[in-house]
Design a protein around this motif. Structure first.
Motif, PDB file in Angstrom:
ATOM      1  N   MET A  20       0.855  -1.178   0.000  1.00  0.00           N
ATOM      2  CA  MET A  20       0.000   0.000   0.000  1.00  0.00           C
ATOM      3  C   MET A  20       0.897   1.236   0.000  1.00  0.00           C
ATOM      4  N   ASP A  21       0.726   2.084  -0.993  1.00  0.00           N
ATOM      5  CA  ASP A  21       1.562   3.277  -1.072  1.00  0.00           C
ATOM      6  C   ASP A  21       0.892   4.435  -0.326  1.00  0.00           C
ATOM      7  N   LEU A  22       1.547   5.568  -0.346  1.00  0.00           N
ATOM      8  CA  LEU A  22       1.094   6.728   0.419  1.00  0.00           C
ATOM      9  C   LEU A  22      -0.266   7.246  -0.055  1.00  0.00           C
ATOM     10  N   LYS A  23      -0.502   7.234  -1.359  1.00  0.00           N
ATOM     11  CA  LYS A  23      -1.791   7.717  -1.882  1.00  0.00           C
ATOM     12  C   LYS A  23      -2.948   6.872  -1.367  1.00  0.00           C
ATOM     13  N   ASP A  24      -2.753   5.552  -1.355  1.00  0.00           N
ATOM     14  CA  ASP A  24      -3.804   4.668  -0.852  1.00  0.00           C
ATOM     15  C   ASP A  24      -4.062   4.896   0.637  1.00  0.00           C
ATOM     16  N   GLN A  25      -3.013   5.117   1.394  1.00  0.00           N
ATOM     17  CA  GLN A  25      -3.168   5.376   2.823  1.00  0.00           C
ATOM     18  C   GLN A  25      -3.927   6.677   3.067  1.00  0.00           C
ATOM     19  N   LEU A  26      -3.604   7.716   2.268  1.00  0.00           N
ATOM     20  CA  LEU A  26      -4.306   8.992   2.420  1.00  0.00           C
ATOM     21  C   LEU A  26      -5.780   8.866   2.035  1.00  0.00           C
ATOM     22  N   LYS A  27      -6.087   8.053   1.025  1.00  0.00           N
ATOM     23  CA  LYS A  27      -7.482   7.838   0.646  1.00  0.00           C
ATOM     24  C   LYS A  27      -8.252   7.128   1.750  1.00  0.00           C
ATOM     25  N   ASN A  28      -7.572   6.213   2.438  1.00  0.00           N
ATOM     26  CA  ASN A  28      -8.229   5.521   3.550  1.00  0.00           C
ATOM     27  C   ASN A  28      -8.495   6.468   4.714  1.00  0.00           C
ATOM     28  N   LEU A  29      -7.561   7.381   4.980  1.00  0.00           N
ATOM     29  CA  LEU A  29      -7.727   8.328   6.089  1.00  0.00           C
ATOM     30  C   LEU A  29      -8.728   9.426   5.761  1.00  0.00           C
ATOM     31  N   PHE A  30      -8.696   9.924   4.504  1.00  0.00           N
ATOM     32  CA  PHE A  30      -9.567  11.022   4.081  1.00  0.00           C
ATOM     33  C   PHE A  30     -10.323  10.612   2.818  1.00  0.00           C
ATOM     34  N   PRO A  31     -11.403   9.853   2.958  1.00  0.00           N
ATOM     35  CA  PRO A  31     -12.103   9.352   1.758  1.00  0.00           C
ATOM     36  C   PRO A  31     -12.788  10.439   0.931  1.00  0.00           C
ATOM     37  N   GLU A  32     -13.162  11.560   1.546  1.00  0.00           N
ATOM     38  CA  GLU A  32     -13.856  12.605   0.791  1.00  0.00           C
ATOM     39  C   GLU A  32     -12.896  13.536   0.064  1.00  0.00           C
ATOM     40  N   HIS A  33     -11.614  13.436   0.328  1.00  0.00           N
ATOM     41  CA  HIS A  33     -10.622  14.304  -0.311  1.00  0.00           C
ATOM     42  C   HIS A  33     -10.395  13.884  -1.759  1.00  0.00           C
ATOM     43  N   ILE A  34     -10.346  14.873  -2.657  1.00  0.00           N
ATOM     44  CA  ILE A  34     -10.072  14.628  -4.074  1.00  0.00           C
ATOM     45  C   ILE A  34      -8.681  15.168  -4.373  1.00  0.00           C
ATOM     46  N   SER A  35      -7.824  14.320  -4.926  1.00  0.00           N
ATOM     47  CA  SER A  35      -6.461  14.757  -5.231  1.00  0.00           C
ATOM     48  C   SER A  35      -6.470  15.746  -6.390  1.00  0.00           C
ATOM     49  N   SER A  36      -5.390  16.491  -6.525  1.00  0.00           N
ATOM     50  CA  SER A  36      -5.313  17.498  -7.590  1.00  0.00           C
ATOM     51  C   SER A  36      -5.334  16.861  -8.976  1.00  0.00           C
ATOM     52  N   GLU A  37      -4.774  15.659  -9.122  1.00  0.00           N
ATOM     53  CA  GLU A  37      -4.786  14.975 -10.417  1.00  0.00           C
ATOM     54  C   GLU A  37      -6.215  14.601 -10.808  1.00  0.00           C
ATOM     55  N   GLU A  38      -6.981  14.045  -9.866  1.00  0.00           N
ATOM     56  CA  GLU A  38      -8.369  13.677 -10.139  1.00  0.00           C
ATOM     57  C   GLU A  38      -9.204  14.912 -10.422  1.00  0.00           C
ATOM     58  N   GLU A  39      -8.912  16.005  -9.728  1.00  0.00           N
ATOM     59  CA  GLU A  39      -9.657  17.249  -9.920  1.00  0.00           C
ATOM     60  C   GLU A  39      -9.437  17.809 -11.321  1.00  0.00           C
ATOM     61  N   LYS A  40      -8.204  17.749 -11.816  1.00  0.00           N
ATOM     62  CA  LYS A  40      -7.905  18.235 -13.166  1.00  0.00           C
ATOM     63  C   LYS A  40      -8.635  17.412 -14.215  1.00  0.00           C
ATOM     64  N   ILE A  41      -8.703  16.097 -14.018  1.00  0.00           N
ATOM     65  CA  ILE A  41      -9.381  15.224 -14.973  1.00  0.00           C
ATOM     66  C   ILE A  41     -10.871  15.535 -15.011  1.00  0.00           C
ATOM     67  N   THR A  42     -11.490  15.710 -13.850  1.00  0.00           N
ATOM     68  CA  THR A  42     -12.927  16.002 -13.825  1.00  0.00           C
ATOM     69  C   THR A  42     -13.207  17.391 -14.386  1.00  0.00           C
ATOM     70  N   GLU A  43     -12.309  18.362 -14.186  1.00  0.00           N
ATOM     71  CA  GLU A  43     -12.495  19.701 -14.747  1.00  0.00           C
ATOM     72  C   GLU A  43     -12.434  19.661 -16.268  1.00  0.00           C
ATOM     73  N   LYS A  44     -11.502  18.890 -16.826  1.00  0.00           N
ATOM     74  CA  LYS A  44     -11.389  18.801 -18.277  1.00  0.00           C
ATOM     75  C   LYS A  44     -12.641  18.184 -18.880  1.00  0.00           C
ATOM     76  N   LYS A  45     -13.217  17.205 -18.203  1.00  0.00           N
ATOM     77  CA  LYS A  45     -14.431  16.580 -18.715  1.00  0.00           C
ATOM     78  C   LYS A  45     -15.603  17.544 -18.664  1.00  0.00           C
ATOM     79  N   ARG A  46     -15.613  18.457 -17.684  1.00  0.00           N
ATOM     80  CA  ARG A  46     -16.710  19.410 -17.560  1.00  0.00           C
ATOM     81  C   ARG A  46     -16.533  20.633 -18.440  1.00  0.00           C
ATOM     82  N   GLU A  47     -15.373  20.829 -19.040  1.00  0.00           N
ATOM     83  CA  GLU A  47     -15.098  22.029 -19.817  1.00  0.00           C
ATOM     84  C   GLU A  47     -15.982  22.138 -21.049  1.00  0.00           C
ATOM     85  N   VAL A  48     -16.271  21.041 -21.700  1.00  0.00           N
ATOM     86  CA  VAL A  48     -17.084  21.071 -22.916  1.00  0.00           C
ATOM     87  C   VAL A  48     -18.346  20.253 -22.714  1.00  0.00           C
TER      88      VAL A  48
END
Length: 109
Positions: free
Chosen positions: A1-29
């Motif tokens: 289990m790497d650090l990202k997985d551990q942080l997701k387990n501790l803070f499940p509602e948190h969205i990482s900056s990479e995921e946020e950029k992907i969802t923003e690009k999908k909403r752009e058009v």
């Protein structure tokens, strides 16, 4: 289990900056029901790719044209509610549009 997985387990509602950029690009058009038509033509002996059939706002289509030109590093323009890209890039354009969530249809050749 790497650090990202551990942080997701501790803070499940948190969205990482990479995921946020992907969802923003999908909403752009605005995505549509009918496919975007991708045509190939020759004008004055030079190949061009034409994209037509977008139902959304004209500003969204212009932004899509700019994004495609930047990703492909080619010239092009937006005229009469169609995108004109210099060169035959149908396959690359269709894969890029499908990754963005658009439906595409290849016309001619």
């Amino acid at each position: 289990m790497d650090l990202k997985d551990q942080l997701k387990n501790l803070f499940p509602e948190h969205i990482s900056s990479e995921e946020e950029k992907i969802t923003e690009k999908k909403r752009e058009v605005w995505l549509q029901e009918e496919p975007i038509i991708c045509k190939y033509e020759k004008r004055k002996g030079k190949p061009i790719t034409i994209l037509e059939g977008y139902n959304g706002a004209e500003q969204d289509f212009k932004k899509l044209a700019q994004d495609l030109k930047k990703k492909l590093s080619v010239g092009g323009s937006f005229k009469n509610s169609s995108i004109i890209i210099q060169g035959d890039y149908r396959d690359k354009i269709m894969t890029l549009l499908q990754e963005m969530g658009f439906k595409t249809k290849r016309v001619g050749g």
